[in-house]
Design a protein around this motif. Structure first.
Motif, PDB file in Angstrom:
ATOM      1  N   ILE A   1       0.808  -1.211   0.000  1.00 50.55           N
ATOM      2  CA  ILE A   1       0.000   0.000   0.000  1.00 50.55           C
ATOM      3  C   ILE A   1       0.845   1.266   0.000  1.00 50.55           C
ATOM      4  CG2 ILE A   1      -0.250   0.176   2.520  1.00 50.55           C
ATOM      5  CD1 ILE A   1      -3.227   0.941   1.925  1.00 50.55           C
ATOM      6  N   VAL A   2       2.030   1.217   0.589  1.00 53.32           N
ATOM      7  CA  VAL A   2       2.916   2.388   0.578  1.00 53.32           C
ATOM      8  C   VAL A   2       3.333   2.712  -0.852  1.00 53.32           C
ATOM      9  CG1 VAL A   2       5.123   3.310   1.355  1.00 53.32           C
ATOM     10  CG2 VAL A   2       3.721   1.957   2.921  1.00 53.32           C
ATOM     11  N   ASP A   3       3.631   1.686  -1.643  1.00 58.03           N
ATOM     12  CA  ASP A   3       4.020   1.905  -3.035  1.00 58.03           C
ATOM     13  C   ASP A   3       2.847   2.445  -3.857  1.00 58.03           C
ATOM     14  OD1 ASP A   3       6.533   0.963  -2.451  1.00 58.03           O
ATOM     15  OD2 ASP A   3       6.087  -1.091  -3.082  1.00 58.03           O
ATOM     16  N   VAL A   4       1.660   1.878  -3.638  1.00 55.73           N
ATOM     17  CA  VAL A   4       0.492   2.289  -4.434  1.00 55.73           C
ATOM     18  C   VAL A   4       0.091   3.719  -4.103  1.00 55.73           C
ATOM     19  CG1 VAL A   4      -1.937   1.823  -4.907  1.00 55.73           C
ATOM     20  CG2 VAL A   4      -0.330  -0.081  -4.711  1.00 55.73           C
ATOM     21  N   VAL A   5      -0.029   4.025  -2.818  1.00 58.94           N
ATOM     22  CA  VAL A   5      -0.388   5.397  -2.434  1.00 58.94           C
ATOM     23  C   VAL A   5       0.737   6.359  -2.826  1.00 58.94           C
ATOM     24  CG1 VAL A   5      -0.958   6.925  -0.515  1.00 58.94           C
ATOM     25  CG2 VAL A   5      -1.858   4.591  -0.556  1.00 58.94           C
ATOM     26  N   GLY A   6       1.985   5.926  -2.635  1.00 57.16           N
ATOM     27  CA  GLY A   6       3.117   6.773  -2.964  1.00 57.16           C
ATOM     28  C   GLY A   6       3.260   7.060  -4.444  1.00 57.16           C
ATOM     29  N   SER A   7       2.662   6.222  -5.306  1.00 56.04           N
ATOM     30  CA  SER A   7       2.711   6.488  -6.748  1.00 56.04           C
ATOM     31  C   SER A   7       1.766   7.613  -7.139  1.00 56.04           C
ATOM     32  CB  SER A   7       2.345   5.221  -7.526  1.00 56.04           C
ATOM     33  OG  SER A   7       0.980   4.874  -7.325  1.00 56.04           O
ATOM     34  N   SER A   8       0.811   7.955  -6.236  1.00 51.64           N
ATOM     35  CA  SER A   8      -0.140   9.023  -6.523  1.00 51.64           C
ATOM     36  C   SER A   8       0.068  10.245  -5.644  1.00 51.64           C
ATOM     37  CB  SER A   8      -1.583   8.520  -6.320  1.00 51.64           C
ATOM     38  OG  SER A   8      -1.870   7.417  -7.141  1.00 51.64           O
TER      39      SER A   8
ATOM     40  N   HIS B   1      -9.813  16.567  -0.029  1.00 47.77           N
ATOM     41  CA  HIS B   1     -10.254  17.798   0.602  1.00 47.77           C
ATOM     42  C   HIS B   1      -9.085  18.781   0.584  1.00 47.77           C
ATOM     43  CE1 HIS B   1      -8.188  16.204   4.214  1.00 47.77           C
ATOM     44  NE2 HIS B   1      -8.187  17.453   4.657  1.00 47.77           N
ATOM     45  N   ASP B   2      -9.364  20.029   0.876  1.00 48.04           N
ATOM     46  CA  ASP B   2      -8.332  21.055   0.844  1.00 48.04           C
ATOM     47  C   ASP B   2      -7.446  20.887   2.081  1.00 48.04           C
ATOM     48  OD1 ASP B   2      -6.823  23.224   0.202  1.00 48.04           O
ATOM     49  OD2 ASP B   2      -8.318  24.719   0.780  1.00 48.04           O
ATOM     50  N   ASP B   3      -6.462  20.048   1.941  1.00 51.13           N
ATOM     51  CA  ASP B   3      -5.654  19.606   3.080  1.00 51.13           C
ATOM     52  C   ASP B   3      -4.491  20.565   3.309  1.00 51.13           C
ATOM     53  OD1 ASP B   3      -4.830  18.075   5.150  1.00 51.13           O
ATOM     54  OD2 ASP B   3      -4.259  16.325   3.972  1.00 51.13           O
ATOM     55  N   LYS B   4      -4.535  21.287   4.412  1.00 50.62           N
ATOM     56  CA  LYS B   4      -3.478  22.238   4.724  1.00 50.62           C
ATOM     57  C   LYS B   4      -2.246  21.555   5.307  1.00 50.62           C
ATOM     58  CE  LYS B   4      -6.071  25.666   3.446  1.00 50.62           C
ATOM     59  NZ  LYS B   4      -5.828  26.308   2.141  1.00 50.62           N
ATOM     60  N   LYS B   5      -2.442  20.428   5.974  1.00 55.07           N
ATOM     61  CA  LYS B   5      -1.319  19.673   6.505  1.00 55.07           C
ATOM     62  C   LYS B   5      -1.587  18.190   6.238  1.00 55.07           C
ATOM     63  CE  LYS B   5      -3.222  19.239  11.191  1.00 55.07           C
ATOM     64  NZ  LYS B   5      -2.954  19.457  12.636  1.00 55.07           N
ATOM     65  N   PRO B   6      -0.571  17.367   6.201  1.00 53.06           N
ATOM     66  CA  PRO B   6      -0.799  15.954   5.895  1.00 53.06           C
ATOM     67  C   PRO B   6      -1.746  15.300   6.901  1.00 53.06           C
ATOM     68  CG  PRO B   6       1.528  16.477   5.738  1.00 53.06           C
ATOM     69  CD  PRO B   6       0.868  17.672   6.349  1.00 53.06           C
ATOM     70  N   SER B   7      -2.924  14.887   6.435  1.00 47.48           N
ATOM     71  CA  SER B   7      -3.888  14.249   7.329  1.00 47.48           C
ATOM     72  C   SER B   7      -4.300  12.868   6.855  1.00 47.48           C
ATOM     73  CB  SER B   7      -5.134  15.134   7.479  1.00 47.48           C
ATOM     74  OG  SER B   7      -5.688  15.444   6.222  1.00 47.48           O
ATOM     75  N   LEU B   8      -3.718  12.421   5.748  1.00 46.88           N
ATOM     76  CA  LEU B   8      -3.957  11.054   5.290  1.00 46.88           C
ATOM     77  C   LEU B   8      -2.776  10.203   5.756  1.00 46.88           C
ATOM     78  CD1 LEU B   8      -5.382   9.814   1.954  1.00 46.88           C
ATOM     79  CD2 LEU B   8      -3.245   8.816   2.766  1.00 46.88           C
ATOM     80  N   SER B   9      -3.063   9.168   6.525  1.00 50.95           N
ATOM     81  CA  SER B   9      -1.990   8.321   7.052  1.00 50.95           C
ATOM     82  C   SER B   9      -2.047   6.940   6.413  1.00 50.95           C
ATOM     83  CB  SER B   9      -2.110   8.186   8.578  1.00 50.95           C
ATOM     84  OG  SER B   9      -3.321   7.542   8.933  1.00 50.95           O
ATOM     85  N   VAL B  10      -0.886   6.348   6.242  1.00 53.53           N
ATOM     86  CA  VAL B  10      -0.755   5.015   5.658  1.00 53.53           C
ATOM     87  C   VAL B  10       0.003   4.139   6.644  1.00 53.53           C
ATOM     88  CG1 VAL B  10       0.129   3.657   3.731  1.00 53.53           C
ATOM     89  CG2 VAL B  10      -0.734   5.976   3.326  1.00 53.53           C
ATOM     90  N   ASN B  11      -0.603   3.029   7.012  1.00 53.38           N
ATOM     91  CA  ASN B  11      -0.001   2.102   7.967  1.00 53.38           C
ATOM     92  C   ASN B  11       0.585   0.921   7.204  1.00 53.38           C
ATOM     93  OD1 ASN B  11       0.440   0.007   9.888  1.00 53.38           O
ATOM     94  ND2 ASN B  11      -0.990   0.989  11.295  1.00 53.38           N
ATOM     95  N   PRO B  12       1.911   0.835   7.081  1.00 48.66           N
ATOM     96  CA  PRO B  12       2.506  -0.249   6.296  1.00 48.66           C
ATOM     97  C   PRO B  12       2.354  -1.616   6.949  1.00 48.66           C
ATOM     98  CG  PRO B  12       4.221   1.047   7.354  1.00 48.66           C
ATOM     99  CD  PRO B  12       2.935   1.756   7.622  1.00 48.66           C
ATOM    100  N   VAL B  13       2.193  -1.661   8.267  1.00 50.51           N
ATOM    101  CA  VAL B  13       2.024  -2.944   8.954  1.00 50.51           C
ATOM    102  C   VAL B  13       0.626  -3.485   8.721  1.00 50.51           C
ATOM    103  CG1 VAL B  13       2.055  -4.114  11.183  1.00 50.51           C
ATOM    104  CG2 VAL B  13       3.732  -2.312  10.694  1.00 50.51           C
ATOM    105  N   ARG B  14      -0.374  -2.640   8.939  1.00 48.62           N
ATOM    106  CA  ARG B  14      -1.770  -3.049   8.726  1.00 48.62           C
ATOM    107  C   ARG B  14      -2.147  -3.055   7.251  1.00 48.62           C
ATOM    108  NH1 ARG B  14      -3.090  -5.250  13.557  1.00 48.62           N
ATOM    109  NH2 ARG B  14      -2.871  -3.777  15.275  1.00 48.62           N
ATOM    110  N   GLN B  15      -1.316  -2.425   6.398  1.00 50.70           N
ATOM    111  CA  GLN B  15      -1.627  -2.260   4.978  1.00 50.70           C
ATOM    112  C   GLN B  15      -2.976  -1.549   4.814  1.00 50.70           C
ATOM    113  OE1 GLN B  15       0.245  -3.350   1.858  1.00 50.70           O
ATOM    114  NE2 GLN B  15       1.656  -2.801   3.524  1.00 50.70           N
TER     115      GLN B  15
END
Length: 617
Positions: free
Chosen positions: A19-26, A43-57
């Motif tokens: 999932i890190v590779d897939v999200v990171g490609s976009s 959404h109009d994201d002023k600071k990084p608010s989308l998190s990716v958990n590589p362990v839980r995928q």
């Protein structure tokens, strides 16, 4: 519901797509502790608010309250259903999903992976030639003259094909691609006489066309003045191939998709350089058609991402004709379409370079909808009071257009249009509505405008009720300790759960158990196709993690307490129904005695649930 037959394929695809590779490609990811974060594209994201958990995928955006796994990310990113997301990720990983028929031979003209590889190789070769070859200096100067700066030349991966018959073919064999492969992707043509092939693009600027997975699938080639044969068209595009269909793709949609989703608006332009000029001026929602008029497939594609489509047309007679041609299409598709016509003689690139982005955006904001545009065109120069014949013809053309709107579509929009026509032509709305119905029932109209059947669209998202209270506690325990799931499935009836959402999730667990699969969180997430339900599961998993440090009682004790509470609630409902039956006058003595026995038994059971067991000595 039952477990899908492709569950094993899903597992392979999930394992092959980190999932890190897939999200990171976009999105641009950066590490934050044990996870990664990015600015949310929805959404109009002023600071990084989308998190990716590589362990839980898994992934999660807190402000949007959405999340899920790698499949739901692609579903939301590309506006596709679960089966389509599965196919996209399978293609990305090179996993073939068999749909019947003989398997495709690796390296053949039918092997999609080989064709994509050839296109990627060609894109890099064209790009590197323009960037590095001394012979391409004149072409680089030409781009500068056209107002395309270096940053956007690189961003759009613009290249150049030298004016040679076999420049690409000559290098292809060394790269492992046969002439037949290049022909299959539209980069080479077979000679009419004799044997052999020759390059399709010669002496042209090369604009790569990408799919939604950022893979080059076609090219648009533009003549450069004073280079090569000038007798062909100014632009030529890759012909239809296994990878590419003009009616199914739009130039720069891969770049514009996320801004379009945020703004819910798409600007459809006519040329590649118009889109590039828009991007240079900070307008990120622009796309272009690929040598064909806007069609039904384009509309369906754009409706996956936006609510409003603005058709941006050159300010010439040809632009006006094209607007008239597509207005009917947009009315029939029941989409909010605006028509923006530029001042006479200007295209978007000219206008932006002369007047700037703010003036262009003002024109977009003022663009009339398709009906207003058509009405203005139909009544232009017509005296609606004195010129009865011309006024009648204009009105009839408008009513025929409205008659093509879906009868089960946006009825409010139709009613508003009828009222608008009523005011313009001074006729009662009821009269106009009757005339519209006559046009709809006219078999000649139905034959003339019969549309091709659309492919099945993804089902609309189900409005799910939230899972709360004891139901949520149950599922969090099942996620926390998968060993307890069989006990929960055996002890708790799905009908005891409060919502359809909870019952649907319980059914997923039941199907996994029947299929002999592990009942852990990853498998449950994999079995679920509904994007919202995937997000619910990720929320529950996060809640389990957050509570881990403060929970004292063992999971087994907490599960038994939850089961007892479900049983207690069920027994209380049974007791209430028994009392209601006793109060009715329709029972004979034997029936009443039997109900009393049931009532006592229920009370003893209930008391047993409420009384804790004696401590062990």
């Amino acid at each position: 519901m039952s477990l899908p037959a492709d569950f094993d394929v899903r597992e392979r695809v999930r394992e092959a797509n980190d999932i890190v590779d897939v999200v990171g490609s976009s999105l641009e990811l950066r590490r934050q502790g044990s996870s990664f974060v990015a600015r949310c594209p929805w959404h109009d994201d002023k600071k990084p608010s989308l998190s990716v958990n590589p362990v839980r995928q898994s992934w999660k955006c807190w402000p949007c309250d959405i999340g899920g796994d790698v499949f739901s990310f692609v579903m939301r990113r590309d506006g596709v259903s679960f089966p389509e997301a599965l196919k996209i990720l399978a293609d990305r990983a090179g996993i073939e999903i068999q749909r019947g028929g003989a398997p495709v031979e690796k390296g053949s003209v039918d092997d999609k992976a080989t064709l994509l590889s050839a296109m990627k190789w060609a894109e890099e070769r064209f790009f590197n030639y323009l960037e590095k070859s001394p012979a391409a200096a004149v072409v680089r100067d030409y781009l500068q003259e056209r107002g395309i700066d270096e940053e956007n030349r690189v961003r759009f991966r613009i290249g150049f094909a030298p004016d040679q018959w076999d420049w690409l073919l000559g290098a292809a064999l060394d790269a492992g691609f046969s002439p037949q492969i290049l022909q299959a992707v539209g980069l080479a043509l077979a000679r009419n006489s004799g044997s052999g092939h020759y390059d399709f693009f010669r002496g042209r600027l090369m604009f790569p066309i990408y799919d939604l997975q950022d893979r080059p699938i076609a090219f648009g080639g533009r003549h450069v003045p004073m280079i090569g044969d000038q007798s062909g068209g100014k632009y030529i595009n890759t012909s239809e191939t296994k990878l590419f269909s003009k009616s199914q793709h739009l130039y720069a949609l891969n770049m514009a998709r996320q801004p379009m989703q945020r703004q819910r608006q798409a600007l459809v332009m006519e040329g590649y350089t118009d889109v590039i000029a828009a991007r240079q001026h900070g307008i990120e929602t622009a796309v272009a058609c690929l040598g064909v008029a806007v069609g039904e497939s384009h509309v369906r594609l754009l409706k996956r991402f936006v609510d409003q489509i603005v058709l941006v047309l050159d300010g010439d007679a040809a632009g006006q004709r094209r607007a008239d041609e597509v207005v009917e299409l947009f009315v029939a598709a029941d989409v909010d379409m605006r028509v923006m016509t530029l001042p006479k003689g200007q295209d978007p690139a000219d206008y932006l370079n002369e007047h700037g982005a703010d003036a262009f955006k003002a024109l977009v904001a003022q663009a009339p909808d398709a009906i207003d545009h058509k009405l203005t065109r139909a009544t232009d120069g017509v005296d609606l009071v004195r010129d009865t014949h011309a006024a009648s013809a204009a009105l009839d053309s408008m009513l025929r257009l409205v008659a093509k709107s879906p009868q089960n579509g946006n009825t409010l929009r139709t009613e508003q249009t009828v009222m608008r026509l009523s005011r313009t032509f001074g006729l009662p709305a009821d009269t106009l509505q009757r005339r519209i119905e006559e046009h709809r029932s006219d078999p000649r109209q139905n034959r003339a405008f019969k549309r091709q059947p659309e492919p099945a669209a993804p089902p609309p998202p189900v409005r799910r009720q939230p899972i709360t209270g004891i139901d949520r506690e149950l599922f969090e325990l099942m996620i926390e300790k998968a060993d307890l799931v069989p006990q929960a499935l055996e002890s708790i009836e799905p009908r005891w759960l409060a919502t359809d959402t909870a019952r649907a999730l319980m059914t997923v667990y039941e199907d996994l158990e029947l299929g002999g699969h592990e009942l852990d969180f990853q498998n449950v997430l994999l079995a679920v196709e509904d994007a919202h339900l995937k997000g619910v599961l990720v929320n529950f998993q996060q809640s389990v993690d957050d509570k881990a440090a403060t929970v004292n009682a063992p999971a087994e004790e907490r599960m038994q307490a939850v089961i007892d509470r479900f049983r207690g609630t069920e027994l209380a409902q049974q007791r209430q129904q028994t009392l209601l039956d006793l109060e009715s006058s329709r029972l004979d003595d034997d029936e009443e005695m039997e109900l009393l026995k049931q009532l006592f038994a229920q009370e003893r059971t209930r008391q047993g649930l409420l009384t804790p067991p004696p401590p062990e000595e």
